[in-house]
Motif scaffolding. Structure first.
Motif, PDB file in Angstrom:
ATOM      1  N   VAL A  93     -24.995 -36.809  38.217  1.00 50.26           N
ATOM      2  CA  VAL A  93     -25.756 -35.583  37.576  1.00 50.26           C
ATOM      3  C   VAL A  93     -25.984 -36.320  36.133  1.00 50.26           C
ATOM      4  O   VAL A  93     -27.019 -35.969  35.453  1.00 50.26           O
ATOM      5  N   PRO A  94     -25.163 -36.763  35.459  1.00 49.88           N
ATOM      6  CA  PRO A  94     -25.410 -37.403  34.027  1.00 49.88           C
ATOM      7  C   PRO A  94     -26.430 -38.311  34.426  1.00 49.88           C
ATOM      8  O   PRO A  94     -27.479 -38.346  33.214  1.00 49.88           O
ATOM      9  N   PHE A  95     -26.688 -39.353  35.238  1.00 53.09           N
ATOM     10  CA  PHE A  95     -27.699 -40.373  35.126  1.00 53.09           C
ATOM     11  C   PHE A  95     -28.954 -39.839  35.554  1.00 53.09           C
ATOM     12  O   PHE A  95     -29.878 -40.139  34.829  1.00 53.09           O
ATOM     13  N   VAL A  96     -29.024 -38.599  36.338  1.00 50.66           N
ATOM     14  CA  VAL A  96     -30.379 -38.114  36.666  1.00 50.66           C
ATOM     15  C   VAL A  96     -30.617 -37.394  35.538  1.00 50.66           C
ATOM     16  O   VAL A  96     -31.953 -37.610  35.232  1.00 50.66           O
ATOM     17  N   ALA A  97     -29.697 -36.646  34.771  1.00 48.94           N
ATOM     18  CA  ALA A  97     -30.488 -35.870  33.680  1.00 48.94           C
ATOM     19  C   ALA A  97     -30.767 -36.942  32.484  1.00 48.94           C
ATOM     20  O   ALA A  97     -31.772 -36.790  31.892  1.00 48.94           O
ATOM     21  N   TRP A  98     -30.110 -37.791  32.258  1.00 49.30           N
ATOM     22  CA  TRP A  98     -30.351 -38.978  31.363  1.00 49.30           C
ATOM     23  C   TRP A  98     -31.815 -39.478  31.614  1.00 49.30           C
ATOM     24  O   TRP A  98     -32.870 -39.637  30.886  1.00 49.30           O
ATOM     25  N   ALA A  99     -32.025 -39.856  33.006  1.00 46.70           N
ATOM     26  CA  ALA A  99     -33.194 -40.611  33.470  1.00 46.70           C
ATOM     27  C   ALA A  99     -34.402 -39.389  33.175  1.00 46.70           C
ATOM     28  O   ALA A  99     -35.555 -39.841  32.842  1.00 46.70           O
ATOM     29  N   LEU A 100     -34.229 -38.288  33.586  1.00 47.66           N
ATOM     30  CA  LEU A 100     -35.275 -37.139  33.370  1.00 47.66           C
ATOM     31  C   LEU A 100     -35.684 -37.183  31.833  1.00 47.66           C
ATOM     32  O   LEU A 100     -36.846 -36.742  31.461  1.00 47.66           O
ATOM     33  N   VAL A 101     -34.584 -37.025  31.149  1.00 44.18           N
ATOM     34  CA  VAL A 101     -34.759 -36.798  29.551  1.00 44.18           C
ATOM     35  C   VAL A 101     -35.639 -37.980  29.218  1.00 44.18           C
ATOM     36  O   VAL A 101     -36.723 -37.761  28.582  1.00 44.18           O
ATOM     37  N   LEU A 102     -35.519 -39.289  29.419  1.00 40.87           N
ATOM     38  CA  LEU A 102     -36.491 -40.276  29.134  1.00 40.87           C
ATOM     39  C   LEU A 102     -37.714 -40.175  29.741  1.00 40.87           C
ATOM     40  O   LEU A 102     -38.636 -40.410  29.109  1.00 40.87           O
ATOM     41  N   ALA A 103     -37.708 -39.733  31.051  1.00 40.95           N
ATOM     42  CA  ALA A 103     -38.853 -39.751  31.921  1.00 40.95           C
ATOM     43  C   ALA A 103     -39.850 -38.677  31.098  1.00 40.95           C
ATOM     44  O   ALA A 103     -41.348 -38.850  31.230  1.00 40.95           O
ATOM     45  N   LEU A 104     -39.135 -37.542  30.866  1.00 42.44           N
ATOM     46  CA  LEU A 104     -40.197 -36.560  30.437  1.00 42.44           C
ATOM     47  C   LEU A 104     -40.608 -36.516  28.690  1.00 42.44           C
ATOM     48  O   LEU A 104     -41.495 -35.879  28.405  1.00 42.44           O
ATOM     49  N   SER A 105     -39.637 -37.269  27.879  1.00 46.17           N
ATOM     50  CA  SER A 105     -39.755 -37.427  26.518  1.00 46.17           C
ATOM     51  C   SER A 105     -40.697 -38.412  26.248  1.00 46.17           C
ATOM     52  O   SER A 105     -41.021 -38.440  24.798  1.00 46.17           O
ATOM     53  N   TRP A 106     -40.822 -39.644  26.605  1.00 49.81           N
ATOM     54  CA  TRP A 106     -41.279 -40.733  26.123  1.00 49.81           C
ATOM     55  C   TRP A 106     -42.990 -40.294  25.773  1.00 49.81           C
ATOM     56  O   TRP A 106     -43.190 -41.154  24.679  1.00 49.81           O
ATOM     57  N   PRO A 107     -43.690 -39.507  26.600  1.00 48.34           N
ATOM     58  CA  PRO A 107     -44.983 -39.371  25.969  1.00 48.34           C
ATOM     59  C   PRO A 107     -44.839 -38.667  24.541  1.00 48.34           C
ATOM     60  O   PRO A 107     -45.773 -38.835  23.678  1.00 48.34           O
ATOM     61  N   ILE A 108     -44.034 -37.951  24.119  1.00 48.91           N
ATOM     62  CA  ILE A 108     -43.923 -37.040  22.683  1.00 48.91           C
ATOM     63  C   ILE A 108     -43.576 -38.248  21.565  1.00 48.91           C
ATOM     64  O   ILE A 108     -44.066 -38.444  20.806  1.00 48.91           O
ATOM     65  N   VAL A 109     -42.552 -39.258  22.185  1.00 53.21           N
ATOM     66  CA  VAL A 109     -42.243 -40.253  21.126  1.00 53.21           C
ATOM     67  C   VAL A 109     -43.535 -41.209  20.936  1.00 53.21           C
ATOM     68  O   VAL A 109     -43.832 -41.475  19.743  1.00 53.21           O
ATOM     69  N   ALA A 110     -44.273 -41.483  22.007  1.00 45.49           N
ATOM     70  CA  ALA A 110     -45.343 -42.298  21.897  1.00 45.49           C
ATOM     71  C   ALA A 110     -46.435 -41.757  21.349  1.00 45.49           C
ATOM     72  O   ALA A 110     -47.146 -42.162  20.463  1.00 45.49           O
ATOM     73  N   GLY A 111     -46.574 -40.472  21.228  1.00 46.73           N
ATOM     74  CA  GLY A 111     -47.597 -39.551  20.441  1.00 46.73           C
ATOM     75  C   GLY A 111     -47.219 -39.576  19.082  1.00 46.73           C
ATOM     76  O   GLY A 111     -48.250 -39.555  18.479  1.00 46.73           O
ATOM     77  N   ARG A 112     -46.111 -39.263  18.836  1.00 50.06           N
ATOM     78  CA  ARG A 112     -45.679 -39.463  17.445  1.00 50.06           C
ATOM     79  C   ARG A 112     -45.873 -40.622  16.828  1.00 50.06           C
ATOM     80  O   ARG A 112     -46.366 -40.801  15.628  1.00 50.06           O
ATOM     81  N   GLU A 113     -45.738 -41.649  17.492  1.00 51.25           N
ATOM     82  CA  GLU A 113     -46.092 -43.149  17.132  1.00 51.25           C
ATOM     83  C   GLU A 113     -47.493 -43.385  16.647  1.00 51.25           C
ATOM     84  O   GLU A 113     -47.959 -44.027  15.714  1.00 51.25           O
ATOM     85  N   LEU A 114     -48.176 -42.525  17.667  1.00 49.47           N
ATOM     86  CA  LEU A 114     -49.633 -42.761  17.487  1.00 49.47           C
ATOM     87  C   LEU A 114     -50.230 -41.542  16.446  1.00 49.47           C
ATOM     88  O   LEU A 114     -51.541 -41.627  16.266  1.00 49.47           O
TER      89      LEU A 114
END
Length: 140
Positions: free
Chosen positions: A112-133
């Motif tokens: 559960v902790p690993f899957v939750a962590w992986a999903l947070v990364l998988a779903l949040s990287w577009p926001i971080v990338a968009g912010r960088e752009l």
């Protein structure tokens, strides 16, 4: 039945996010001639090679970990973040060749902790990338 569906869905989200991240990186580095085709080629070569022999694909990819910046400089004339795309594509090809979408292969207490962590990364990287752009594709 529901846990199996959630497990499969989380795996598909993570695999899809990885492929989309690579495609976006290739698109953003499209000003570099030969970089995107090299990344696509290394992805499919390692994907197919790892299906035949995991060691034959994994050993060269891992051996190139430390020498890739020098190889990228020799091949592309520059070694920066964008040239890392080729090595990351090769690594993703090996990893995705062995991916099992039906279930996670993690010890039960860590699942559960690993899957939750992986999903947070998988779903949040577009926001971080968009912010960088600055949320503008003009900068790309």
């Amino acid at each position: 039945m529901a846990p199996q569906i959630l497990e499969r869905a989380s795996r598909l989200i993570l695999i899809g996010s990885t492929v989309i991240a690579g495609a976006v990186h290739a698109w953003l580095s499209s000003g570099r001639p030969g970089l995107a085709p090299a990344a696509v080629a290394t992805f499919f070569i390692t994907l197919l090679l790892a299906r035949v022999s995991l060691a034959a694909a994994l050993v060269p990819v891992l051996a190139a970990t430390y020498c890739w910046p020098a190889l990228a400089y020799i091949i592309f004339g520059v070694s920066d973040y964008h040239t890392m795309l080729v090595w990351l594509a090769a690594l993703a090809g090996v990893v995705l060749s062995q991916a099992d979408i039906s279930r996670w292969h993690i010890a039960s207490p860590w699942r559960v902790p690993f899957v939750a962590w992986a999903l947070v990364l998988a779903l949040s990287w577009p926001i971080v990338a968009g912010r960088e752009l600055d949320f503008s594709l003009i900068a790309a």
